[in-house]
Design a protein around this motif. Structure first.
Motif, PDB file in Angstrom:
ATOM      1  N   THR A   1       0.942  -1.185  -0.045  1.00 42.53           N
ATOM      2  CA  THR A   1       0.055   0.131  -0.083  1.00 42.53           C
ATOM      3  C   THR A   1       0.887   1.242   0.087  1.00 42.53           C
ATOM      4  OG1 THR A   1      -0.218   0.384   2.547  1.00 42.53           O
ATOM      5  CG2 THR A   1      -1.738  -1.456   1.436  1.00 42.53           C
ATOM      6  N   LYS A   2       0.009   2.487  -0.236  1.00 42.38           N
ATOM      7  CA  LYS A   2       0.788   3.625  -0.306  1.00 42.38           C
ATOM      8  C   LYS A   2       1.581   3.996   1.108  1.00 42.38           C
ATOM      9  CE  LYS A   2      -3.127   6.449   0.478  1.00 42.38           C
ATOM     10  NZ  LYS A   2      -4.302   7.637  -0.233  1.00 42.38           N
ATOM     11  N   GLU A   3       0.998   3.313   2.127  1.00 40.96           N
ATOM     12  CA  GLU A   3       1.673   3.494   3.524  1.00 40.96           C
ATOM     13  C   GLU A   3       2.971   3.199   3.589  1.00 40.96           C
ATOM     14  OE1 GLU A   3      -2.502   4.296   3.632  1.00 40.96           O
ATOM     15  OE2 GLU A   3      -1.566   2.363   2.865  1.00 40.96           O
TER      16      GLU A   3
ATOM     17  N   ASN B   1       2.148  -0.115  -4.704  1.00 44.97           N
ATOM     18  CA  ASN B   1       1.764   1.382  -4.807  1.00 44.97           C
ATOM     19  C   ASN B   1       2.595   2.166  -3.758  1.00 44.97           C
ATOM     20  OD1 ASN B   1      -0.570   0.679  -6.327  1.00 44.97           O
ATOM     21  ND2 ASN B   1      -1.615   0.048  -4.337  1.00 44.97           N
ATOM     22  N   GLY B   2       3.744   1.462  -3.213  1.00 41.86           N
ATOM     23  CA  GLY B   2       4.491   2.134  -2.287  1.00 41.86           C
ATOM     24  C   GLY B   2       6.048   1.340  -2.331  1.00 41.86           C
TER      25      GLY B   2
ATOM     26  N   LYS C   1       2.744   3.814  -8.447  1.00 39.91           N
ATOM     27  CA  LYS C   1       2.970   4.423  -7.243  1.00 39.91           C
ATOM     28  C   LYS C   1       3.062   6.279  -7.474  1.00 39.91           C
ATOM     29  CE  LYS C   1       6.472   6.200  -3.811  1.00 39.91           C
ATOM     30  NZ  LYS C   1       8.161   6.323  -3.800  1.00 39.91           N
ATOM     31  N   GLU C   2       2.254   6.729  -6.622  1.00 40.62           N
ATOM     32  CA  GLU C   2       1.971   8.105  -6.851  1.00 40.62           C
ATOM     33  C   GLU C   2       2.969   9.171  -6.304  1.00 40.62           C
ATOM     34  OE1 GLU C   2      -1.856   9.330  -5.343  1.00 40.62           O
ATOM     35  OE2 GLU C   2      -2.844   8.055  -6.778  1.00 40.62           O
TER      36      GLU C   2
END
Length: 744
Positions: free
Chosen positions: A272-274, A294-295, A315-316
């Motif tokens: 996750t992005k976390e 995403n991370g 990933k943003e």
């Protein structure tokens, strides 16, 4: 002719999938009440039947009834109305809808059953305003309709059935194949011991009850709670020191500093992005679903000795580094955000898809890379590179100055596509072509779905967003995206294509979102190999109107125009009509192709043109040409009719099952009819009263003749419709044994 009254038409099969329903019920309107009132024991005729257990349970549960004598008649063919009643009672459906079908009188016993089925949403009727309650259905038609009820009752569970192969799978129509696959996979509608499904055989009451009972059993199972994802929310090492742990569902890593080892994940794994800029290591991990990154940061996500089915990097805000090490195998790797991808020696990636700028390094193997943006650097050169038109990339070791070895080459040469331009919008039909001689494959997608059978040079006439991908034998790819927006469209409704005996039926959806066009006429071209004749009969508007398609020279093409009307002394002339703006309708075509004993592929093309220039070359709007594979529809007359026993006024006969026959008659008499004489007697032969041998396919039928004689006579069967259309061989029946006089 009422031009605005075009209807979908020509046969029940043409609407089977659209109906998406199920139906069931009693022998007739009075059966249930009569059996109850008389107190007859229901089910006295199912002792020893293969479906006895299911039939008795259905009787006990109260949703299967018999006739006034208590008979269930398990092997009798079932009608739509009977099946509606069965399904309604089986699942306790009682709410009704307002219906106004022209063939469902309010006083009919089945009227409430139809209203319940419509309310439940698994029957909607036919476009001509009928429900056809008294029609029989085949097994594949049943599958297509039962799929709708299965979806209603099971929801997402309905899609979990696995396909089952049948030895006669080629006989299953394209329109019903998915439904048959689903129901067979869920074991709702199974095949036969010989490995066949027999899609064109009529379904019996017993088969219908068993199918509904199986569906009831599935619907009664409590829905299982979905597995909650396994969450790793704190830094540390997880998984056994040795061996392997199996996670049946999904898993999520929600922080950096996590090492996951010796684990098989049946679902998806999400970083996750976390995770932020933290590190994650997967060691000896197998992920059967998607691995979603995403991370992760510049020090990377490490995949060590792992097996990854699908890696998706998205990933943003920032770059992520992915390292494949050891014996890691990745089937699909897709990068949707900026990244560094390191594939070390011993690791392998089957397909790399790049939608963002990615730097690829290492000494491992990448089999195929597909590039959809410019600017990526491939220090590790894939074995095959497929780059969209105009995409630039850098190959080889790149210096700090940014210039790669070889001067920064452009993509390998790709095929040149003409007739369409990338990003263009068209209000007219287009025909993509390529002059390249080494085209290996062509794929056309319309609204993201593959257009089956498309070839370069085929005209594109249906509105939508298209992506055309052309690949040559060297693996070089050209991709062109474009949009088509025509005011008038003729779209074939593929699910409605089907053969009814010798008639090919086709529905075409006609829309006109533009202005009214005056003085138009329709044209039809059908290409039929080895057709014996110079014209083909055609019908439209539910068969109430007709036209003829005439052979074009010595070719296999037959061309006809309609509407037409007859003018005395002139013959048939065109009868133009205005194509009204705002029309959204369907027109049904029937083309009588006659009997053919070998499989063949016919082509059908429909167009709209000005009546003064009706030829296909002057078409204003066209339907894409259809290539329709057809199985043989004719075997020949039955020639194995035999009499196996006789008695006074009685004969027992045996013959090959007459596939798809509409009617069967037995003619018999004292002499063989000549040109000026006929059989003395005729008798309907009802196959539902016959016994079928599941191995040989032959049926045995008892005939009670209309006269009682011990004299010899002749007998012959006539089959109307189906693959055995025609008259059978003639049988000479010897004298029946005399019946002793009880007074003698």
């Amino acid at each position: 002719m009422n031009r605005s009254g075009w209807k979908i038409g020509l046969c029940a099969l043409a609407f089977l999938l659209a109906v998406s329903g199920w139906f069931g019920g009693p022998f007739d309107g009075a059966s249930v009440a009569s059996a109850a009132a008389s107190g007859s024991a229901i089910g006295q005729d199912i002792d020893g039947h293969w479906a006895e257990a299911s039939l008795r349970q259905a009787v006990e549960d109260g949703w299967l009834t018999g006739d006034e004598n208590g008979k269930v008649a398990p092997d009798r063919r079932i009608t739509r109305a009977e099946l509606m009643a069965l399904a309604n009672r089986a699942f306790g459906l009682k709410d009704t809808a307002e219906v106004s079908f022209s063939d469902v009188p309010q006083a009919a016993w089945y009227a409430p059953e139809v209203a319940i089925a419509v309310k439940a949403g698994y029957v909607s009727g036919y476009p001509d305003g009928t429900a056809r309650p008294n029609e029989q259905v085949t097994r594949q038609e049943t599958a297509a309709m039962l799929a709708g009820l299965t979806q209603k009752l099971l929801g997402a569970e309905a899609a979990k059935g696995e396909g089952v192969s049948f030895t006669d799978g080629a006989d299953i129509g394209n329109w019903s194949a998915e439904a048959v696959k689903t129901l067979a996979g869920l074991a709702i509608l199974k095949g036969f011991p010989d490995g066949t499904f027999r899609p064109n055989s009529p379904i019996t009451r017993a088969e219908a009850v068993v199918a509904l009972a199986r569906l009831k059993a599935l619907a009664a199972k409590p829905e299982s709670e979905p597995d909650k994802p396994t969450v790793y929310g704190q830094a540390g090492t997880y998984g056994p020191d040795s061996g392997s742990e199996v996670i049946s569902g999904d898993a999520m890593i929600q922080t950096g500093g996590v090492t996951l080892r010796n684990v098989t994940i049946k679902g998806d794994l999400t970083l996750t992005k976390e995770v932020g800029e933290g590190d994650v290591t997967l060691e000896n991990v197998k992920v059967e679903g998607d691995t979603l990154v995403n991370g992760g940061g510049a020090n990377s996500v490490h995949l060590i000795d792992s097996v990854i089915a699908s890696l998706i990097v998205s990933k943003e805000g920032g770059e992520v580094r992915i390292v494949a090490q050891g014996t890691t195998q990745i089937s699909q790797a897709e990068f949707r955000s900026v990244a560094v991808f390191v594939v070390e020696s011993g690791a392998k990636v089957e397909t790399l898809t790049v939608h963002a700028i990615v730097k690829v390094t290492g000494q491992g193997i990448i089999v195929t890379a597909r590039l959809y943006v410019s600017g990526s650097t491939l220090e590790l050169r894939p074995q095959n590179i497929e780059a969209a038109e105009g995409i630039e990339y850098f190959s080889g070791v790149v210096s700090s100055g940014g210039s790669g070895s070889g001067g920064g080459p452009k993509p390998d040469p790709a095929p040149v596509v003409t007739g369409v331009a990338n990003g263009a919008h068209y209000a007219v039909a287009v025909t993509p072509r390529s002059s390249d001689k080494d085209i290996a494959s062509v794929e056309l997608r319309k609204d993201e779905a593959v257009v089956d059978g498309y070839e370069l040079g085929d005209e594109i006439v249906e509105n939508g967003s298209y992506v055309l991908t052309v690949t040559d034998k060297g693996g070089h790819v050209a991709t062109v995206s474009f949009t088509l927006e025509l005011p008038v469209q003729l779209i074939p409704e593929l699910d409605s294509i089907g053969m009814d005996d010798t008639m090919l039926n086709l529905n075409v959806h006609v829309t006109n979102t533009g202005e009214t066009i005056d003085n138009v006429i329709n044209g039809v071209r059908v290409t039929v190999p080895n057709y014996d004749g110079d014209e083909i009969y055609g019908s439209y508007n539910d068969g109430y109107d007709s036209f003829y398609l005439e052979r074009a020279g010595s070719s296999d093409d037959f061309i006809g125009y309609f509407p037409e009307h007859y003018v005395y002394g002139t013959g048939m002339v065109n009868d133009p009509y205005p194509l009204i703006g705002g029309w959204d309708t369907s027109v049904g075509y029937g083309l009588d192709l006659g009997h053919f004993t070998e499989a063949q592929t016919v082509k059908v093309h429909v167009w709209i043109a000005d009546a003064d220039q009706p030829e296909e070359s002057h078409a204003l709007y066209r339907m894409r040409e259809l290539r329709i594979p057809l199985e043989a529809n004719y075997v020949g007359p039955i020639d194995d009719l035999e009499v196996i026993s006789v008695a006074e006024g009685y004969a027992q006969v045996r013959f090959t099952y007459p596939t798809d026959a509409r009617e069967i008659y037995i003619g018999y008499g004292a002499s063989i009819p000549g040109e000026d004489s006929f059989w003395d007697h005729y008798k309907d032969a009802y196959l539902e009263d016959a016994v079928t041998d599941s191995v040989t396919g032959k049926v045995t039928l008892e005939l009670w003749l209309s006269f009682a004689t011990s004299d010899p006579y002749y007998l012959q069967m006539t089959v109307y419709g189906g693959k055995y259309d025609g008259q059978s061989n003639i049988i000479h029946v010897e004298s029946a044994p005399e019946i002793p006089d009880p007074q003698a």
